[in-house]
Design an enzyme around this catalytic site. Structure first.
Site, PDB file in Angstrom:
ATOM      1  CB  CYS A  62      39.159  23.731  33.582  1.00  0.00           C
ATOM      2  SG  CYS A  62      38.154  23.785  32.104  1.00  0.00           S
ATOM      3  CD  GLU A 108      31.067  22.116  35.003  1.00  0.00           C
ATOM      4  OE1 GLU A 108      31.090  21.716  36.188  1.00  0.00           O
ATOM      5  OE2 GLU A 108      31.774  21.607  34.113  1.00  0.00           O
ATOM      6  CD  GLU A 110      33.600  23.212  37.546  1.00  0.00           C
ATOM      7  OE1 GLU A 110      33.684  22.107  36.973  1.00  0.00           O
ATOM      8  OE2 GLU A 110      34.282  24.193  37.204  1.00  0.00           O
TER       9      GLU A 110
END
Length: 176
Positions: A62, A108, A110
Site C-alpha cells: 500500500c 491515516e 485515506e
C-alpha cells in the site's frame, strides 16, 4: 521536502507533504494491493524503519500515489518497489474511505483504491529491506483468526478491510 501526496485541503485536491498529511489527519489518496493465490493472500511485515506501524503485518502493499499518478500505475509501481513483483494483472475492486490512528500522533485518513492481483504460490519476489522485512502466504480464514487473536500485530487498515470490506475485496473467498 518529503514526498508530496494528493490530499484534500479546504475541499480541493492539493499536493501535501506526506508526513504533514498524517500529522494533520488530512483526507488523502492511497492504494492497497492484495496479491492472491486462490484463498491465500501474500501479506507483508512492514520494515522496522517505517515511520508508522513498523513491524506490523499488512496487506501485500500500500502507498500513496504521486499527485499526477493513476491509482493503477501507482499499485504496479509499488509492487515493484516494495516487493520486486512485476507483471501481475491488477483488478480494481472498490474505493474505501477510513480514518485510523497509526501511533506517534499520526492519523491515516485515506480514500483507498483497492486492487487484487492473481498469482501463484511460486511467485518470486525481491524484498526492499527499507520497506518490507518479511512476507508470507496465509489463507483468508487463517488471517481473519490471526487478526482477531493478535490485533496489535496487524495494521489498522488491514483490520478495517477484513472487518468491513472483505466481501467486496475477496468476493466468494471472503473469510466473513
Amino acid at each position: 521536502m518529503g514526498d508530496m501526496i494528493p490530499a484534500w485541503v479546504n475541499g480541493e485536491l492539493t499536493p501535501v507533504e506526506k508526513l504533514e498529511a498524517h500529522q494533520k489527519g488530512l483526507r488523502h489518496k492511497a492504494i492497497s494491493v492484495f496479491v492472491m493465490d486462490g484463498d491465500k493472500v501474500l501479506i507483508q511485515r512492514r520494515a522496522l524503519g517505517k515511520y508508522h506501524t513498523p513491524g506490523f503485518w499488512a496487506n501485500t502493499c500500500c502507498t500513496h500515489p504521486a499527485f499526477d499518478e493513476s491509482s493503477k500505475d501507482c499499485a504496479a509501481r509499488r509492487l515493484k518497489e516494495e516487493l520486486g513483483i512485476t507483471g501481475l494483472p491488477l483488478e480494481y475492486r472498490e474505493t474505501v474511505e477510513y480514518r485510523a490512528d497509526v501511533g506517534n500522533g499520526l492519523i491515516e485518513h485515506e480514500v483507498v483504491d483497492i486492487f487484487v492481483a492473481p498469482a501463484t504460490a511460486d511467485l518470486k519476489w525481491d524484498l526492499n529491506p527499507e520497506e518490507v522485512m518479511d512476507v508470507r502466504w496465509v489463507s483468508l480464514p487463517d488471517l481473519a483468526r490471526e487478526v482477531q487473536a493478535k490485533p496489535d500485530s496487524y495494521t489498522p487498515w488491514l483490520q478495517i478491510y477484513l472487518d468491513q470490506h472483505a466481501a467486496s475485496i475477496f468476493g466468494d473467498l471472503s473469510p466473513a
